[in-house]
Structures are given as structure tokens and as C-alpha cells.
Scaffold this active site. Sequence first.
Site, PDB file in Angstrom:
ATOM      1  N   SER A 207     -73.082 -55.521 -33.080  1.00  0.00           N
ATOM      2  CA  SER A 207     -73.564 -54.375 -32.323  1.00  0.00           C
ATOM      3  C   SER A 207     -73.645 -54.740 -30.850  1.00  0.00           C
ATOM      4  O   SER A 207     -73.760 -55.926 -30.493  1.00  0.00           O
ATOM      5  CB  SER A 207     -74.959 -53.955 -32.821  1.00  0.00           C
ATOM      6  OG  SER A 207     -75.564 -53.022 -31.942  1.00  0.00           O
TER       7      SER A 207
ATOM      8  N   TYR B 253     -83.623 -56.065 -35.562  1.00  0.00           N
ATOM      9  CA  TYR B 253     -82.238 -55.633 -35.756  1.00  0.00           C
ATOM     10  C   TYR B 253     -81.318 -56.311 -34.745  1.00  0.00           C
ATOM     11  O   TYR B 253     -80.253 -56.831 -35.106  1.00  0.00           O
ATOM     12  CB  TYR B 253     -82.156 -54.115 -35.619  1.00  0.00           C
ATOM     13  CG  TYR B 253     -80.761 -53.529 -35.679  1.00  0.00           C
ATOM     14  CD1 TYR B 253     -80.152 -53.272 -36.906  1.00  0.00           C
ATOM     15  CD2 TYR B 253     -80.062 -53.221 -34.516  1.00  0.00           C
ATOM     16  CE1 TYR B 253     -78.879 -52.726 -36.966  1.00  0.00           C
ATOM     17  CE2 TYR B 253     -78.785 -52.675 -34.562  1.00  0.00           C
ATOM     18  CZ  TYR B 253     -78.196 -52.434 -35.792  1.00  0.00           C
ATOM     19  OH  TYR B 253     -76.930 -51.897 -35.842  1.00  0.00           O
TER      20      TYR B 253
END
Length: 293
Positions: free
Chosen positions: A185, A198
Site C-alpha cells: 500500500s 495496518y
Amino acid sequence: MMEDLTREKYLAHGIPPQSQSRKPGLEKDMDPPPVFDLESRRGSGKLTDKVAVVTGGDSGIGKAAAIGFAKEGAHLAIVYFDEHIDAETTKHLIEKQGVRCSLHAGDIADEAFCWKVIEDVIEIHGKIDILVNNAAWAKRQDSILDISAEQLQKTFATNVFSMFYLTKAVLPHLQVGSSIINTSSIDAYAGQTGQVDYSATKGAIVAFTRAMALELARDGVRVNGIAPGPIWTPLVASSHSEEEVAGFGISTPLGRPGQPVDLAGSFVLLASADSAYMTGQFLHINGGAYLSS
């Protein structure tokens, strides 16, 4: 159609405020639904008769990658949690391309399930050429102080430990020319408030990918990754508040949220011989967001 994915459309209308309490989120409940394929996109046989395992392949980025593979002639094994309606819809779309598709429901945070998936795929399809570690879980918290030990363990077990489990299970079946693709990401590079755990898992995925690329190079197995920016997926709808979802992605230099289909070609590239001299690399698909951070 891609022609509709314009800055003007999203500036005028945006994504309506919405949120899903169910985790993982469901694609069928998203407004507007994500764009995962374009009828104008045609395959050219780059993955003919290959077999690909895609985690989180029932919806979002994984779904777009799986359909992209199918258009190139690959057979699919879709691994998902319990989003059965989304998974069946995706299976139908894949099989319309004239290839096989099997569905495998369960929790990839469970090592035994990961090994069972690979065993089942070998039994059904006979081989595995491509592994896409894509599935992820997230829960936003205002502060690291609000992240419980339970949440931290769940986030790492789903997002990172599963990649270890599946990679270990699949390695005996891979051959020279096989490919592993891991989804990280933009958060691994730019960080993200409200998603410390995350973001940390996504950074771990970058390191894991580069280390595995070195370890498997001698075996002729390539390991690469994709680092998406703001892509409109069920994970966004289920891990952000209504206010955060409204106008999602408009602040990027390209002025719109990314759609899963925006990543499909990159997954095909990394899975095919077109990337034969690439390993340990990440493709950044983020609408220019990282350039402006």
C-alpha cells in the site's frame, strides 16, 4: 467505462457518504460499485493455461486481478473469507472467459487453512504458477493508544502471517518462471494516521517481498509487489467513516479515486513473462498521490 472515471465526475458528485459495519466489506453494498473490468480490454494469451491463486479475489483489487488473468487465459483459484455472493459473482465472470475457477472460503490467518487451500488447488487444477497475496484487514483507530493487542494480532495475522503461510505452502509446487505478487500500500511509504497497525503490516510486506525475491531468485521464481493508493474497494467502505468515504480519492493529483481495474494490467505484467527481468520490485499505482506527499 474508463471514460467515465474522470476528475470532473468525482468533483461534481464524489462518492456518497457510506460505511459498512460488516468486516470484510461487501462489494454488492457499495455505491457506486467498483469498476473491476473494461469490455474494451482484450487478452493476448500471456497466461494461457497458467493457474493463479488470488487471496481476496472475490472483490476489489483481487477481483480485478483475477479477471485480468482470466482474460489472458489463466485458470483461477479464488480465496476469500465468507463473502459468498461476491465470490460467486466473480466466479461467473471468470468462467465467462472460458477458463476454470474454484472457490476456497476460510480465514487466511489460520495456517492450517492456508495449507489446505494449496492442497485443494493442486488437486483441482493440477499445478500452481502464480500466487497473489492480496487479502487484507483493517480497522481505523484515532490513536495507537486505541489499538488493542487483539486488533494488532489480527491485523498482522491476516495481512502478514498469511503471506508466510501461503508462500511456504506453495513453494514446493512452483517452477522456473513462476511468480508471487504481494499487495502492499501507499501507506507503507507515506504512512497513514488512524491506521498505524495496518501501515506497519504494509511496510512488512515490502520487506518480505524483497527478502523473498533474493531467496527465490536462484530457483527462477520472481517475487514482486503492487503498492496501491486510494482505490475504491470494500476494505475502504468497511474501515472508514461515512465522512472519510465522502470525496474519497479526489485530493490525488489525478483528481479521482482509483478503481480496481486500474491495477489489473500491472498484475498481468508481474504475472507474465513480460516482467521476466523484474524481481523485488513494487509498482506504485496511486494517481500521483505519493508524488505530492
